[in-house]
Write a protein that holds these residues in place. Structure first.
Motif, PDB file in Angstrom:
ATOM      1  N   ILE A 205      -6.045  -7.050  -2.069  1.00  0.00           N
ATOM      2  CA  ILE A 205      -4.826  -7.350  -2.819  1.00  0.00           C
ATOM      3  C   ILE A 205      -3.717  -6.465  -2.281  1.00  0.00           C
ATOM      4  O   ILE A 205      -3.843  -5.234  -2.278  1.00  0.00           O
ATOM      5  CB  ILE A 205      -5.023  -7.100  -4.324  1.00  0.00           C
ATOM      6  CG1 ILE A 205      -6.111  -8.021  -4.882  1.00  0.00           C
ATOM      7  CG2 ILE A 205      -3.711  -7.314  -5.073  1.00  0.00           C
ATOM      8  CD1 ILE A 205      -6.458  -7.752  -6.333  1.00  0.00           C
ATOM      9  N   VAL A 206      -2.639  -7.098  -1.833  1.00  0.00           N
ATOM     10  CA  VAL A 206      -1.505  -6.362  -1.287  1.00  0.00           C
ATOM     11  C   VAL A 206      -0.286  -6.665  -2.143  1.00  0.00           C
ATOM     12  O   VAL A 206       0.253  -7.773  -2.114  1.00  0.00           O
ATOM     13  CB  VAL A 206      -1.251  -6.739   0.188  1.00  0.00           C
ATOM     14  CG1 VAL A 206      -0.108  -5.909   0.751  1.00  0.00           C
ATOM     15  CG2 VAL A 206      -2.520  -6.549   1.014  1.00  0.00           C
ATOM     16  N   GLU A 207       0.155  -5.685  -2.917  1.00  0.00           N
ATOM     17  CA  GLU A 207       1.240  -5.857  -3.884  1.00  0.00           C
ATOM     18  C   GLU A 207       1.874  -4.492  -4.137  1.00  0.00           C
ATOM     19  O   GLU A 207       1.175  -3.524  -4.400  1.00  0.00           O
ATOM     20  CB  GLU A 207       0.686  -6.448  -5.182  1.00  0.00           C
ATOM     21  CG  GLU A 207       1.573  -6.354  -6.403  1.00  0.00           C
ATOM     22  CD  GLU A 207       2.847  -7.169  -6.273  1.00  0.00           C
ATOM     23  OE1 GLU A 207       3.917  -6.538  -6.313  1.00  0.00           O
ATOM     24  OE2 GLU A 207       2.752  -8.401  -6.144  1.00  0.00           O
TER      25      GLU A 207
ATOM     26  N   ARG B 275      -0.367  -5.623  -9.473  1.00  0.00           N
ATOM     27  CA  ARG B 275      -1.596  -5.526  -8.681  1.00  0.00           C
ATOM     28  C   ARG B 275      -2.821  -5.465  -9.603  1.00  0.00           C
ATOM     29  O   ARG B 275      -3.823  -6.145  -9.382  1.00  0.00           O
ATOM     30  CB  ARG B 275      -1.522  -4.292  -7.791  1.00  0.00           C
ATOM     31  CG  ARG B 275      -2.553  -4.253  -6.674  1.00  0.00           C
ATOM     32  CD  ARG B 275      -2.168  -3.271  -5.591  1.00  0.00           C
ATOM     33  NE  ARG B 275      -2.150  -1.886  -6.051  1.00  0.00           N
ATOM     34  CZ  ARG B 275      -1.086  -1.081  -5.950  1.00  0.00           C
ATOM     35  NH1 ARG B 275       0.037  -1.521  -5.407  1.00  0.00           N
ATOM     36  NH2 ARG B 275      -1.154   0.164  -6.365  1.00  0.00           N
ATOM     37  N   ALA B 276      -2.719  -4.648 -10.642  1.00  0.00           N
ATOM     38  CA  ALA B 276      -3.823  -4.520 -11.593  1.00  0.00           C
ATOM     39  C   ALA B 276      -4.052  -5.824 -12.358  1.00  0.00           C
ATOM     40  O   ALA B 276      -5.199  -6.218 -12.616  1.00  0.00           O
ATOM     41  CB  ALA B 276      -3.541  -3.373 -12.570  1.00  0.00           C
ATOM     42  N   GLU B 277      -2.954  -6.506 -12.717  1.00  0.00           N
ATOM     43  CA  GLU B 277      -3.084  -7.774 -13.436  1.00  0.00           C
ATOM     44  C   GLU B 277      -3.816  -8.810 -12.594  1.00  0.00           C
ATOM     45  O   GLU B 277      -4.717  -9.509 -13.080  1.00  0.00           O
ATOM     46  CB  GLU B 277      -1.709  -8.301 -13.827  1.00  0.00           C
ATOM     47  CG  GLU B 277      -1.739  -9.636 -14.540  1.00  0.00           C
ATOM     48  CD  GLU B 277      -0.359 -10.249 -14.748  1.00  0.00           C
ATOM     49  OE1 GLU B 277      -0.293 -11.342 -15.314  1.00  0.00           O
ATOM     50  OE2 GLU B 277       0.639  -9.636 -14.317  1.00  0.00           O
ATOM     51  N   LEU B 278      -3.442  -8.914 -11.325  1.00  0.00           N
ATOM     52  CA  LEU B 278      -4.097  -9.879 -10.445  1.00  0.00           C
ATOM     53  C   LEU B 278      -5.562  -9.512 -10.255  1.00  0.00           C
ATOM     54  O   LEU B 278      -6.440 -10.392 -10.294  1.00  0.00           O
ATOM     55  CB  LEU B 278      -3.381  -9.928  -9.093  1.00  0.00           C
ATOM     56  CG  LEU B 278      -3.983 -10.864  -8.036  1.00  0.00           C
ATOM     57  CD1 LEU B 278      -4.072 -12.298  -8.562  1.00  0.00           C
ATOM     58  CD2 LEU B 278      -3.176 -10.813  -6.743  1.00  0.00           C
ATOM     59  N   ARG B 279      -5.866  -8.237 -10.081  1.00  0.00           N
ATOM     60  CA  ARG B 279      -7.255  -7.813  -9.919  1.00  0.00           C
ATOM     61  C   ARG B 279      -8.090  -8.187 -11.152  1.00  0.00           C
ATOM     62  O   ARG B 279      -9.177  -8.738 -11.035  1.00  0.00           O
ATOM     63  CB  ARG B 279      -7.315  -6.295  -9.695  1.00  0.00           C
ATOM     64  CG  ARG B 279      -8.745  -5.770  -9.524  1.00  0.00           C
ATOM     65  CD  ARG B 279      -8.781  -4.263  -9.380  1.00  0.00           C
ATOM     66  NE  ARG B 279      -8.327  -3.591 -10.583  1.00  0.00           N
ATOM     67  CZ  ARG B 279      -7.233  -2.852 -10.674  1.00  0.00           C
ATOM     68  NH1 ARG B 279      -6.453  -2.682  -9.619  1.00  0.00           N
ATOM     69  NH2 ARG B 279      -6.890  -2.274 -11.815  1.00  0.00           N
ATOM     70  N   ASP B 280      -7.545  -7.921 -12.332  1.00  0.00           N
ATOM     71  CA  ASP B 280      -8.286  -8.216 -13.563  1.00  0.00           C
ATOM     72  C   ASP B 280      -8.534  -9.713 -13.724  1.00  0.00           C
ATOM     73  O   ASP B 280      -9.629 -10.134 -14.135  1.00  0.00           O
ATOM     74  CB  ASP B 280      -7.514  -7.683 -14.772  1.00  0.00           C
ATOM     75  CG  ASP B 280      -7.480  -6.160 -14.821  1.00  0.00           C
ATOM     76  OD1 ASP B 280      -8.274  -5.527 -14.084  1.00  0.00           O
ATOM     77  OD2 ASP B 280      -6.650  -5.608 -15.567  1.00  0.00           O
ATOM     78  N   GLN B 281      -7.522 -10.521 -13.412  1.00  0.00           N
ATOM     79  CA  GLN B 281      -7.693 -11.964 -13.563  1.00  0.00           C
ATOM     80  C   GLN B 281      -8.688 -12.520 -12.556  1.00  0.00           C
ATOM     81  O   GLN B 281      -9.498 -13.389 -12.892  1.00  0.00           O
ATOM     82  CB  GLN B 281      -6.334 -12.663 -13.417  1.00  0.00           C
ATOM     83  CG  GLN B 281      -5.389 -12.381 -14.571  1.00  0.00           C
ATOM     84  CD  GLN B 281      -4.200 -13.328 -14.553  1.00  0.00           C
ATOM     85  OE1 GLN B 281      -4.323 -14.518 -14.775  1.00  0.00           O
ATOM     86  NE2 GLN B 281      -3.030 -12.770 -14.306  1.00  0.00           N
TER      87      GLN B 281
ATOM     88  N   ALA C 168      -3.534  -2.451  -1.403  1.00  0.00           N
ATOM     89  CA  ALA C 168      -2.474  -1.744  -0.691  1.00  0.00           C
ATOM     90  C   ALA C 168      -1.138  -2.047  -1.346  1.00  0.00           C
ATOM     91  O   ALA C 168      -0.959  -3.111  -1.946  1.00  0.00           O
ATOM     92  CB  ALA C 168      -2.449  -2.159   0.784  1.00  0.00           C
ATOM     93  N   GLY C 169      -0.197  -1.104  -1.207  1.00  0.00           N
ATOM     94  CA  GLY C 169       1.099  -1.254  -1.850  1.00  0.00           C
ATOM     95  C   GLY C 169       2.249  -1.491  -0.892  1.00  0.00           C
ATOM     96  O   GLY C 169       3.396  -1.591  -1.327  1.00  0.00           O
TER      97      GLY C 169
END
Length: 244
Positions: free
Chosen positions: A6-8, A14-20, A34-35
């Motif tokens: 996940i690159v955000e 980033r955390a929201e996308l990871r959780d979903q 990565a940020g």
């Protein structure tokens, strides 16, 4: 088991996308995050992911520039707030293009698309699908109420308040008062909670009918629009109005 990065550049997104993703695609392994674009390229080289979820507007290299350096076997999904980059994203080889804020049903569509292209994985649990595609709640729109010998058909959104009166419930609207046999408990289960709130054990008010809220010491009263009187707010239900 497919592996993804996940690159955000925004940590909360980033955390929201990871959780979903962890909820909707349990077998997908999130191998790293990565940020910014430079860190993303280093992580891609190190982890050799199957999928990269890639923001577009980032410090260093933007997402479109990062995509140009991805290995051929790596699938990319752009996740961005900017719909205008969609054509360029697909030109860069994107499997999909998601516009923030992310809708769960749209994420599921993207997951199915990735799985169809070979990133095989177990589908989400049945309960997740049921939650996403469950029909929206249906609230009471019309109500039949008695006024003397007359039966009135009332639009619920135009009712000012409901109030218990013995075995009946009083219905107050611009057209006057009438009665129904539904209890307040039964009404609450059928009324839209975004419009109707209980203010007393014997009263439910339409928020759109409120002109102002008055306080007299510890007592609280709701003044209704159009000079239609006032209603007392009991202590048990006063909290929802204290910030108004």
């Amino acid at each position: 088991m497919p592996r993804a990065l996940i690159v955000e550049d925004e940590p909360l997104l980033r955390a929201e996308l990871r959780d979903q993703l962890q909820l909707l695609w349990p077998s997908l392994q999130i191998a790293g995050e990565a940020g910014d674009g430079i860190a993303a390229l280093a992580l891609i080289t190190e982890q050799q992911p199957d999928i990269v979820f890639l923001d577009i507007q980032m410090p260093g290299l933007n997402g479109l520039e990062v995509a140009q350096h991805l290995p051929a076997r790596c699938q990319v999904v752009f996740v961005t707030a900017y719909a205008e980059y969609a054509l360029s994203a697909f030109d860069a080889g994107a499997v999909d293009y998601l516009v923030k804020p992310l809708a769960t049903a749209r994420l599921l569509q993207m997951i199915r698309r990735l799985q169809a292209r070979g990133a095989a994985a177990a589908p989400p649990a049945a309960a997740v699908w049921q939650q996403v595609f469950a029909p929206p709640p249906s609230y009471l729109k019309w109500i039949k109420a008695s006024a003397g010998n007359t039966l009135r058909l009332l639009l619920v959104s135009e009712i000012d308040f409901f109030q218990s009166e013995g075995k009946y419930t009083r219905v107050a609207s611009a057209g006057g008062a009438s009665l129904i046999r539904l209890s307040l408990k039964e009404l609450l289960e059928q009324l839209d909670p975004a419009q109707f709130v209980q203010i007393h054990r014997s009263s439910i008010v339409n928020l759109h009918a409120i002109e102002r809220i008055d306080k007299d010491g510890t007592a609280m009263y709701i003044r209704l629009k159009g000079g239609h009187g006032s209603l007392s707010v009991s202590e048990a239900f006063a909290r929802q109005f204290r910030q108004m």
